[in-house]
Motif scaffolding. Structure first.
Motif: not given
Length: 237
Positions: A173, A177, A221, A223, A226-227
């Motif tokens: 990820v 990004q 964003h 993802a 989420g991380e």
């Protein structure tokens, strides 16, 4: 003998009542605390209390470190780490505060995190970051994110992960990004262009956005959000 002593000190600090004189400082500088659950609030205060008591705070160039400065800086560190282990800041022992920013090689520096266990912060910049908690720019959060980044031994945008699968998901990820921001650093409405400097700065800038612009980051964003949510164990959105 150092580690048992540190453990005993932390246990003792954790059992002490939260200093009453710090209550108005938290209400003034960290209004987000009022939105936390009782458990999250206790974790935040425990990290803050230990950090404030354990780290050395040094004023540079004639600056005198006050109790308010100590609590504010410790609160920024605790905001990031409240759901992480108390050990995450073990390698960092000293906070140096300067009155304002400083110049180096033609550039203005607001803060620095060093490998040898020291973080340097401009107090003016720390206060400025607190004035607008929704602009995605907070020098204290930024520099303490660098400290967390270093837990794996390198400033590489990847803090120490518990499992290989977590590391793999993070790398996938974050690399996507990061390179997307590098391609268009001035067109992202959530992540500051400074995050395109390198992977370490991307993690620090993403951390600032996660805590100060959580809803926007989650929408634009998901993802990445989420991380960061999994790593920090928090969902500020």
């Amino acid at each position: 003998m150092f580690f048992p002593i540190r453990w005993l000190r932390r246990r003792w600090w954790s059992r002490q009542p939260f200093p009453p004189a710090w209550e108005p400082l938290l209400a003034k500088h960290f209004p987000f605390e009022a939105t936390l659950s009782e458990e999250q609030r206790a974790r935040f205060r425990r990290h803050l209390h230990v950090f404030a008591r354990e780290k050395d705070f040094v004023g540079a160039k004639g600056l005198t470190v006050t109790e308010e400065m100590r609590v504010v800086v410790a609160g920024a560190a605790a905001r990031l780490a409240r759901n992480l282990s108390l050990d995450v800041y073990d390698a960092m022992m000293t906070v140096v505060l300067t009155a304002g920013a400083w110049e180096r090689d033609g550039g203005t520096i607001l803060g620095e995190a060093h490998r040898w266990g020291q973080v340097v912060l401009s107090w003016d910049s720390v206060r400025q970051g607190l004035k607008n908690p929704f602009d995605g720019h907070d020098v204290a959060l930024h520099e303490f994110a660098h400290v967390l980044d270093l837990t794996d031994g390198r400033f590489d945008g990847t803090p120490e992960m518990a499992t290989f699968s977590a590391l793999h998901a993070w790398a996938d990820v974050f690399s996507k990004q990061y390179f997307a921001l590098r391609r268009s650093p001035d067109r992202d409405s959530v992540l500051r262009a400074y995050g395109a400097t390198n992977e370490a700065e991307f993690f620090a800038v993403a951390t600032e956005a996660f805590f100060e612009k959580p809803r926007q980051l989650k929408q634009k964003h998901p993802a990445l959000y989420g991380e960061l949510q999994r790593y920090y164990g928090a969902d500020p959105a």
